[in-house]
Design a protein around this motif. Structure first.
Motif, PDB file in Angstrom:
ATOM      1  N   ALA A  30       9.461   8.343   4.175  1.00 39.75           N
ATOM      2  CA  ALA A  30       8.967   6.979   4.383  1.00 39.75           C
ATOM      3  C   ALA A  30       8.065   6.592   3.238  1.00 39.75           C
ATOM      4  O   ALA A  30       7.370   7.440   2.664  1.00 39.75           O
ATOM      5  CB  ALA A  30       8.216   6.882   5.712  1.00 39.75           C
TER       6      ALA A  30
ATOM      7  N   ILE B 246       4.779   4.223   2.153  1.00 40.77           N
ATOM      8  CA  ILE B 246       3.617   3.623   2.800  1.00 40.77           C
ATOM      9  C   ILE B 246       2.827   2.850   1.747  1.00 40.77           C
ATOM     10  O   ILE B 246       2.222   3.456   0.841  1.00 40.77           O
ATOM     11  CB  ILE B 246       2.706   4.695   3.447  1.00 40.77           C
ATOM     12  CG1 ILE B 246       3.512   5.582   4.396  1.00 40.77           C
ATOM     13  CG2 ILE B 246       1.547   4.040   4.181  1.00 40.77           C
ATOM     14  CD1 ILE B 246       3.864   6.944   3.835  1.00 40.77           C
TER      15      ILE B 246
ATOM     16  N   TYR C 114       3.181   5.425   9.805  1.00 44.50           N
ATOM     17  CA  TYR C 114       4.567   5.332   9.371  1.00 44.50           C
ATOM     18  C   TYR C 114       5.438   6.168  10.305  1.00 44.50           C
ATOM     19  O   TYR C 114       4.931   7.007  11.072  1.00 44.50           O
ATOM     20  CB  TYR C 114       4.728   5.834   7.926  1.00 44.50           C
ATOM     21  CG  TYR C 114       4.365   7.290   7.742  1.00 44.50           C
ATOM     22  CD1 TYR C 114       5.332   8.294   7.825  1.00 44.50           C
ATOM     23  CD2 TYR C 114       3.044   7.668   7.475  1.00 44.50           C
ATOM     24  CE1 TYR C 114       4.997   9.628   7.654  1.00 44.50           C
ATOM     25  CE2 TYR C 114       2.703   8.998   7.304  1.00 44.50           C
ATOM     26  CZ  TYR C 114       3.687   9.980   7.389  1.00 44.50           C
ATOM     27  OH  TYR C 114       3.348  11.295   7.236  1.00 44.50           O
TER      28      TYR C 114
END
Length: 624
Positions: A162, A164, A176
């Motif tokens: 992910a 961020i 996240y």
């Protein structure tokens, strides 16, 4: 309560009779009510039972409390031309966490990657098609976005990731999620990396990663361990544990007020088993654990004594008494009360059920002799405000009579066979008994089958005396089986980051907890061997006799059973057996010893049955 006939020979050194033994059970003659709360759970932060165990947090040392570089599972990432180092940050996101980890990434030419990595508690469990919820607090200058990844230690492949976005400025919390694909293979040889786009400085605190949890609680527990506990059919949880309640010093006690509210407001503390507790498993999480298993808490309150000998008496005890009253209010109060309102603010509007409060833990070890005074003062204050609750003393006291006394036993199998009759003739007019910690201690890290036989024999004794013994809980419940994960051997359930297994003793607990009636019935035996024991309870509504037979000898025990009131025909037989007392289960061989379910034909008046050596049997027999 019935007394066993002198010829029953449940313990001692009498050799097995050559003559077939006889066991008579009269289901029409009720002896005593079985305590509806007989079997329950006791845990504490030992053997990485919460952090690295039941509490699902995957990141170890998420608050950087013991070191700032190279400690345990934290490492610096500086790939390519990157240069990065860790220093201790001078600020933090809260007064509870006033310091931080400062990562400095120097400017460099060419491609680079810099950040931090965490390998969790001996690895991080990753499973296919699973969503992982991450968060951290950051104070950034110039580093741009962060990239979080779960990475395989074996292949280096990214399993989930992910991005961020970060902005420069004061402390901010970032959250996240990242999800694994269906093709990911389950494994624990993985780690978390958080890297940054640009050179600069970033301070980090409370770096967390949670997998899917039981009932999807945001700060919840491992589903596999919760399901294993549920299979034991427990009725209570003694919390927050034994030595963990007291701490080595007063400062290191379980200070419940520092374990509630947002995680960023929990300062963490050192537990008595020589590692830092994150306090992610705080008072509310304990109570929600009870709620998820549909059981009640047995609330142990700190009573002014810690393990290294500190004790508090006189007026100095008053703040600790008030803490206990506040804690009870947090558990049971409605929104109109001060601490009930705090619980509501913490996200749980409904009060929790409560019937038992334990004052202290194992205060027999307090050589100052202060428990008599301490119990009396706590008892007076609690009974004055909360007369409806039963109070448990951790050792016998004289001046202020408790409702229940907590007895603890850690013995060998022979040790338990020697005390099988201890409660048979005990005065029923005094306090009830809570066997708050007990275990047969052979086998490591989890019990072997000899321990399971000792456990089962002891449970038959507790069942026969369950008008007096109102509660009992095995301890310790959990252990992390990795090197360095265990501080106390012979623990009921073993696990690593990915897997969990039940010991033979665990399956004995499952059988006994799942097949327990509401009252004991008259029974006696003659001619049985010295390591044979039994219990007989009846479920009134189901009209079933739960007959438990334990043969802990190395030879089969032939029996003639006279089961008065039982029906002829088929009965369910649950058998737990091993070839030797040293046989066991392990993380590599979790199913070596498990209950086998079958049917058996019962002839109530004159039923010939041989109980095999090293065998635990539970037979559910329909009644007329």
């Amino acid at each position: 309560m019935f007394r066993l006939m002198a010829t029953s020979l449940l313990c001692g050194s009498v050799a097995m009779s050559a003559q077939t033994a006889k066991l008579t059970v009269d289901t029409s003659t009720a002896v005593a009510t079985v305590s509806p709360t007989l079997y329950g759970l006791m845990t504490e932060e030992i053997n990485y039972s919460y952090d690295g165990g039941l509490y699902a947090e995957m990141v170890q040392n998420r608050s950087f409390k013991r070191s700032w570089q190279g400690y345990e599972s934290w490492t610096v990432i500086a790939r390519g031309t990157a240069q990065a180092k860790i220093e201790r940050g001078a600020t933090g996101p809260s007064s509870a966490l006033p310091k931080s980890m400062m990562l400095k990434i120097d400017p460099s030419a060419g491609p680079y990657e810099a950040g931090i990595a965490n390998s969790g508690y001996w690895g991080m469990a990753v499973r296919p098609s699973s969503t992982y919820s991450g968060s951290f607090y950051a104070m950034a200058t110039g580093v741009g976005s962060a990239r979080a990844r779960l990475i395989s230690d074996v292949t280096g492949a990214t399993l989930a990731e992910a991005m961020i976005p970060l902005s420069d400025g004061d402390w901010q919390k970032h959250t996240y999620t990242m999800k694994t694909s269906a093709s990911v293979k389950p494994g624990k040889e993985n780690h978390l990396e958080i890297t940054f786009e640009h050179p600069g400085t970033v301070c980090l605190q409370l770096v967390s990663l949670m997998p899917p949890t039981f009932h999807d609680r945001p700060n919840g527990n491992r589903p596999d361990l919760m399901e294993m506990m549920a299979a034991m059919k427990p009725h209570f949880l003694r919390l927050p544990g034994g030595n963990y309640l007291e701490g080595d010093t007063i400062r290191e006690r379980f200070n419940w007020k520092e374990t509630i509210g947002p995680l960023v407001d929990r300062p963490t503390h050192r537990g008595p088993w020589n590692y830092q507790s994150s306090d992610g498993m705080g008072l509310l999480e304990f109570l929600e654990w009870c709620e998820d298993l549909k059981i009640e808490p047995v609330l142990a309150v700190y009573a002014g004594y810690s393990l290294h000998g500190e004790s508090v008496v006189g007026k100095e005890l008053e703040p600790f008494i008030q803490d206990a009253l506040d804690e009870i209010e947090y558990v049971t109060g409605d929104a109109s009360t001060k601490w009930g309102a705090v619980r509501v603010q913490d996200g749980h509007p409904v009060p929790f059920p409560l019937h038992y409060i334990e004052i202290g833990n194992e205060d027999t070890f307090d050589k100052s002799g202060s428990y008599e005074e301490r119990f009396a003062r706590f008892s007076k204050s609690i009974r004055s405000k909360y007369p409806q609750y039963k109070l448990i003393a951790t050792t016998p006291v004289k001046e202020s009579v408790p409702d229940v006394v907590d007895d603890h036993y850690y013995l060998t199998p022979d040790g338990f066979f020697e005390i099988l009759h201890k409660y048979d003739t005990m005065d029923r007019k005094g306090p009830k008994i809570f066997v708050g910690e007990w275990a047969t201690r052979t086998g490591t890290p989890t019990p072997d089958f000899g321990a399971a036989l000792g456990d089962a024999a002891w449970m038959t004794s507790m069942e026969r005396n369950s008008d007096l013994i109102v509660m009992a809980s095995y301890a310790p419940l959990f252990t992390n089986v990795n090197p360095g994960g265990m501080q106390w051997s012979t623990d009921l359930i073993g696990y690593d980051a990915l897997r969990a297994y039940g010991s033979p003793s665990y399956y004995a607990q499952v059988l006994f907890g799942s097949h327990l009636g509401d009252h004991t019935v008259k029974s006696d035996a003659s001619g049985v061997n010295a390591r044979f024991s039994w219990s007989a309870t009846v479920s009134t509504e189901d009209r079933v006799l739960h007959l438990k037979l334990v043969n802990a000898s190395d030879a089969a025990q032939p029996l003639v059973l006279d089961l008065r009131g039982a029906k002829s025909g088929s009965a369910a037989l649950y058998s737990l057996h091993a070839a030797t007392r040293w046989a066991t289960n392990s993380i590599e061989h979790p199913d070596a010893i498990k209950p086998i379910v079958s049917k058996v034909s019962v002839t109530p008046g004159n039923w010939n049955r041989a109980v095999a050596a090293n065998t635990i049997e539970v037979i559910d027999i329909p009644l007329q």
